[in-house]
Scaffold this motif. Structure first.
Motif, PDB file in Angstrom:
ATOM      1  N   GLN A  76       0.831  -1.198   0.000  1.00  0.00           N
ATOM      2  CA  GLN A  76       0.000   0.000   0.000  1.00  0.00           C
ATOM      3  C   GLN A  76       0.870   1.255   0.000  1.00  0.00           C
ATOM      4  O   GLN A  76       1.895   1.308   0.670  1.00  0.00           O
ATOM      5  N   LEU A  78       0.830   5.225   0.946  1.00  0.00           N
ATOM      6  CA  LEU A  78       0.094   6.087   1.861  1.00  0.00           C
ATOM      7  C   LEU A  78      -0.704   7.166   1.134  1.00  0.00           C
ATOM      8  O   LEU A  78      -1.838   7.464   1.492  1.00  0.00           O
ATOM      9  N   ASN A  80      -2.172   6.972  -1.618  1.00  0.00           N
ATOM     10  CA  ASN A  80      -3.352   6.390  -2.262  1.00  0.00           C
ATOM     11  C   ASN A  80      -4.447   6.006  -1.274  1.00  0.00           C
ATOM     12  O   ASN A  80      -5.508   5.542  -1.677  1.00  0.00           O
ATOM     13  N   CYS A  81      -4.174   6.159   0.021  1.00  0.00           N
ATOM     14  CA  CYS A  81      -5.145   5.763   1.046  1.00  0.00           C
ATOM     15  C   CYS A  81      -6.133   6.892   1.272  1.00  0.00           C
ATOM     16  O   CYS A  81      -5.758   7.986   1.687  1.00  0.00           O
ATOM     17  N   SER A  82      -7.388   6.632   1.006  1.00  0.00           N
ATOM     18  CA  SER A  82      -8.413   7.642   1.265  1.00  0.00           C
ATOM     19  C   SER A  82      -8.984   7.493   2.668  1.00  0.00           C
ATOM     20  O   SER A  82      -9.524   8.435   3.219  1.00  0.00           O
ATOM     21  N   MET A  84      -8.135   6.201   6.610  1.00  0.00           N
ATOM     22  CA  MET A  84      -7.185   5.718   7.613  1.00  0.00           C
ATOM     23  C   MET A  84      -7.990   5.300   8.825  1.00  0.00           C
ATOM     24  O   MET A  84      -9.084   5.800   9.030  1.00  0.00           O
ATOM     25  N   CYS A  87      -5.578   2.182   5.485  1.00  0.00           N
ATOM     26  CA  CYS A  87      -6.173   2.309   4.155  1.00  0.00           C
ATOM     27  C   CYS A  87      -7.578   1.720   4.105  1.00  0.00           C
ATOM     28  O   CYS A  87      -8.014   1.218   3.074  1.00  0.00           O
ATOM     29  N   GLN A  89      -8.619  -0.976   5.327  1.00  0.00           N
ATOM     30  CA  GLN A  89      -8.626  -2.435   5.266  1.00  0.00           C
ATOM     31  C   GLN A  89      -8.738  -3.024   6.666  1.00  0.00           C
ATOM     32  O   GLN A  89      -8.406  -2.391   7.655  1.00  0.00           O
ATOM     33  N   VAL A  93      -1.940  -5.375   6.589  1.00  0.00           N
ATOM     34  CA  VAL A  93      -1.656  -4.451   5.489  1.00  0.00           C
ATOM     35  C   VAL A  93      -0.149  -4.459   5.273  1.00  0.00           C
ATOM     36  O   VAL A  93       0.615  -4.338   6.226  1.00  0.00           O
ATOM     37  N   TRP A  95       2.734  -2.343   3.795  1.00  0.00           N
ATOM     38  CA  TRP A  95       3.053  -0.985   3.339  1.00  0.00           C
ATOM     39  C   TRP A  95       4.213  -1.042   2.370  1.00  0.00           C
ATOM     40  O   TRP A  95       5.106  -1.874   2.503  1.00  0.00           O
ATOM     41  N   ASN A 115      -1.467   3.311  12.533  1.00  0.00           N
ATOM     42  CA  ASN A 115      -0.842   2.724  11.346  1.00  0.00           C
ATOM     43  C   ASN A 115      -0.594   1.222  11.415  1.00  0.00           C
ATOM     44  O   ASN A 115      -0.101   0.647  10.454  1.00  0.00           O
TER      45      ASN A 115
END
Length: 199
Positions: A76, A78, A80-82, A84, A87, A89, A93, A95, A115
């Motif tokens: 992933q 960061l 691109n993560c809309s 938190m 992300c 999920q 995850v 990263w 995180n």
């Protein structure tokens, strides 16, 4: 018949007795304070050991998870993560390299809760760890990909299979980070390791 004479006592025995009693009291107080200090040291050591073991349990659970993955997880990014944390999920995850830009041992617990994935047990039981302030958290970070190579007698590395390398087949390296509090929330242990897997 003997005559009793009136003898005056100066009280030296009483004074010596009181001094001895004072010395024994001081020795007893010193021994008690040393015992109290040793108890505190032992509790701190035990608390640190509990947090370290809990962090290690989370690390081992993530290693087992990655070892079971037949398909390479997509790292992933960061930006691109809309949503938190993580992300949006649930579960582990992975990263991408240097996405969180942190020294893991210096992170606060709030950074870990944002995180990192919470430990949910290992194996079929999915049990949690008892006697700690919060469940351990862990982060998996993609580190690098090494193409399958061979080294000639002259020390020159050559690619064994260019087609496989272009498909990302080879050794993939991951950094695993984990942290856990102990019985007290202010006790914290953070550990890391590197894991390799062939995809």
């Amino acid at each position: 018949m003997r005559q009793l004479t009136n003898m005056k006592q100066s009280g030296a025995a009483l004074i010596v007795g009181l001094i001895m009693l004072l010395v024994m009291t001081m020795i007893g107080i010193a021994g008690m304070s040393e015992t109290i200090m040793e108890d505190k040291m032992l509790f701190n050591f035990r608390d640190k050991t509990i947090s370290l073991n809990a962090a290690d349990s989370a690390l081992r659970a993530n290693e087992a998870w990655l070892a079971d993955q037949d398909i390479k997880p997509t790292p992933q990014v960061l930006s691109n993560c809309s949503t938190m944390p993580l992300c949006g999920q649930t579960g582990n995850v992975v990263w991408d390299t240097n996405q969180l830009q942190a020294t893991w041992s210096a992170l606060t617990w709030s950074n870990w809760t944002t995180n990192a994935v919470e430990y949910s047990g290992s194996g079929a039981s999915g049990s949690s760890i008892g006697n700690i302030a919060a469940q351990p958290r862990s982060i998996i970070e993609f580190r690098s990909f090494n193409e399958p190579t061979t080294t000639s007698s002259k020390g020159i590395a050559t690619n064994l299979n260019a087609e496989r390398s272009s498909q990302g087949i080879g050794w993939h390296y991951y950094n695993f980070y984990s942290a856990s509090p102990g019985y007290r929330a202010e006790t914290m242990s953070a550990i890391e390791t590197t894991f390799q897997k062939w995809y």
